[in-house]
Write a protein that holds these residues in place. Structure first.
Motif: not given
Ligand code: ASP
Ligand code: MG
Length: 425
Positions: A40-41, A46, A124, A190, A204-207
């Motif tokens: 992820s980032a 993000t 990312e 993501f 969001r949180e798509g990793s």
């Molecule tokens: N960097 C993105 C986020 O914070 C994806 C992830 O972390 O999964 O939503």
């Protein structure tokens, strides 16, 4: 080639130089085994990019401030990791910042979601460039791959859907040969690309979802999410005492938990894994030898009560204006507005005179909903609520959840109890 494994490191696992050193020392043990690493980032990047994007539309002076900070944050971590070997990495990061700056120098695109995705991917890209350079310095043999070359999506920006045939084809062509050559494949979570080569993202949180998609396409033997928690817990440790780690749960239980708002894994993660029976492990990157939580087809364990809290909810009460019952025709009218505004309903209930919807409190969307529905209905909205869901509740847990809370309504179905309560304080 034996079936690969997929590892995902979220933002917290790459939040600073020390965290990245840990990732590297863990990956060192896997050299020579087929492994995909999804990253992820870094930290809260993000969110910082989201602020930058908003400023691009509304506040140009703030925008350069955000842009500066973002650069400094990444550059300082790069310098801390690589010392006097940092030049190549700095050049690569510099190229990214220049590319980002080109976008920021233009007027923002009228389509916000499209524009968001073109900018947000830099988090990312930068984090994986840094991790890759550090792995190289540590002699961890790997290839850096741009996920946008094989995660192929539709053009529904910010919530893009995977185009499975195209993604599978691209994974075969691009990712498999890297794994077959015995190298670790390092890539971003993501982010993806449309068939027109525009950047897109999976939400969001798509990793998590990226890791699951790749595992599905590669018939992986397992997926592991390395996190800053010991595994999946019976509740949020920040909100409740006495939470414990769940040793194993079924895909179904995990789906239920994410459906009710558990933030441990992205809701879309389970399906691609369940469809191919690929187990998912959630483990602590601080304690890599600890077992974490296993999610798979079956589990012999009887589950304790599990509590999921969704904060910042609003209750929408919709009533007819002429004292008639809320009937099916009304519901279809209500839902066509709800779905066109992409409002996600967390709970609902109908009574003779009104229909209740519990949703996340997103004022701009809710104001629109109210404006449209007010033509035919009386619409009241109350915010400042919480939706508490308990799976496998027992008496003492139910009693505990009632204590000191103002409950607006509660409901039980099967193994699930739900309460809508007024937030304290
Ligand atoms: N960097 C993105 C986020 O914070 C994806 C992830 O972390 O999964 O939503
Ligand atoms: Mg994250």
């Amino acid at each position: 080639m034996s079936a690969p494994e997929v590892y995902k490191f979220g933002g917290a696992s790459v939040k600073d130089a020390e965290a990245i050193r840990k990732v590297a020392s863990q990956l060192k043990q896997h050299v020579g085994k087929p492994l995909v690493v999804v990253i992820s980032a870094m930290g809260k990047t993000t969110n910082a990019l989201e602020a930058l994007i908003l400023a691009h539309y509304h506040d140009p002076a703030e925008m350069s401030n955000h842009y500066q900070k973002l650069q400094e944050f990444h550059n300082s971590i790069a310098a801390a990791l690589l010392g006097d070997q940092k030049d190549d990495l700095m050049t690569e990061l510099h190229d990214l910042w220049v590319e980002l700056n080109w976008i920021l120098e233009e007027d923002p695109h009228p389509d916000y979601n499209y524009h968001y995705d073109q900018v947000i991917v830099f988090g990312e890209l930068a984090s994986t460039k840094i991790v890759s350079a550090y792995l190289k310095a540590q002699n961890v043999d790997h290839d850096w791959l741009d996920a946008r070359s094989f995660i192929i999506t539709d053009s529904d920006y910010r919530e893009a859907r995977i185009l499975w045939d195209k993604t599978e084809e691209a994974v075969d062509k691009i990712l498999k040969p890297v794994l077959a050559s015995g190298k670790i494949a390092l890539t971003q979570g993501f982010i993806g690309s449309t068939v027109y080569l525009e950047s897109s993202t999976l939400g969001r949180e798509g990793s998590d979802y990226t890791a699951a998609v790749l595992a599905h396409c590669l018939d992986a033997s397992s997926v592991t999410f390395w996190k800053d928690v010991p595994g999946i817990m019976t509740g949020d440790p920040k909100a409740f005492e006495d939470v414990t780690r769940l040793e194993e749960i079924t895909y179904r239980e995990a789906l239920e938990m994410t459906y009710y708002g558990a933030k441990v894994i992205h809701p879309k993660t389970i399906k691609p894994l369940q469809n191919k029976n690929i187990p998912l492990f959630v483990r602590s990157f601080d304690h890599p030898s600890h077992p974490g939580t296993k999610i798979s087809t079956s589990s012999a364990k009887k589950l304790p009560p599990i509590v999921v809290v969704e904060t910042d909810q609003a209750l929408i009460q919709i009533a007819t204006k002429d004292f008639s019952f809320v009937a099916e025709g009304h519901l279809s009218e209500i839902f066509s507005v709800v779905s066109s505004l992409r409002i996600k309903v967390n709970s609902m209930r109908n009574t003779a005179m009104s229909f209740l919807l519990c949703v996340r409190n997103e004022p701009p969307k809710l104001e629109k909903l109210q404006a449209v529905l007010s033509e035919n209905f009386d619409v009241k909205i109350e915010d400042g609520l919480e939706l508490i869901t308990i799976r496998h509740a027992n008496e003492s847990m139910l009693e505990k959840m009632h204590r000191g809370r103002t409950i607006i309504f509660e409901e039980r179905f099967g193994d699930t109890d739900q309460f809508i309560v007024r937030m304290e304080g």
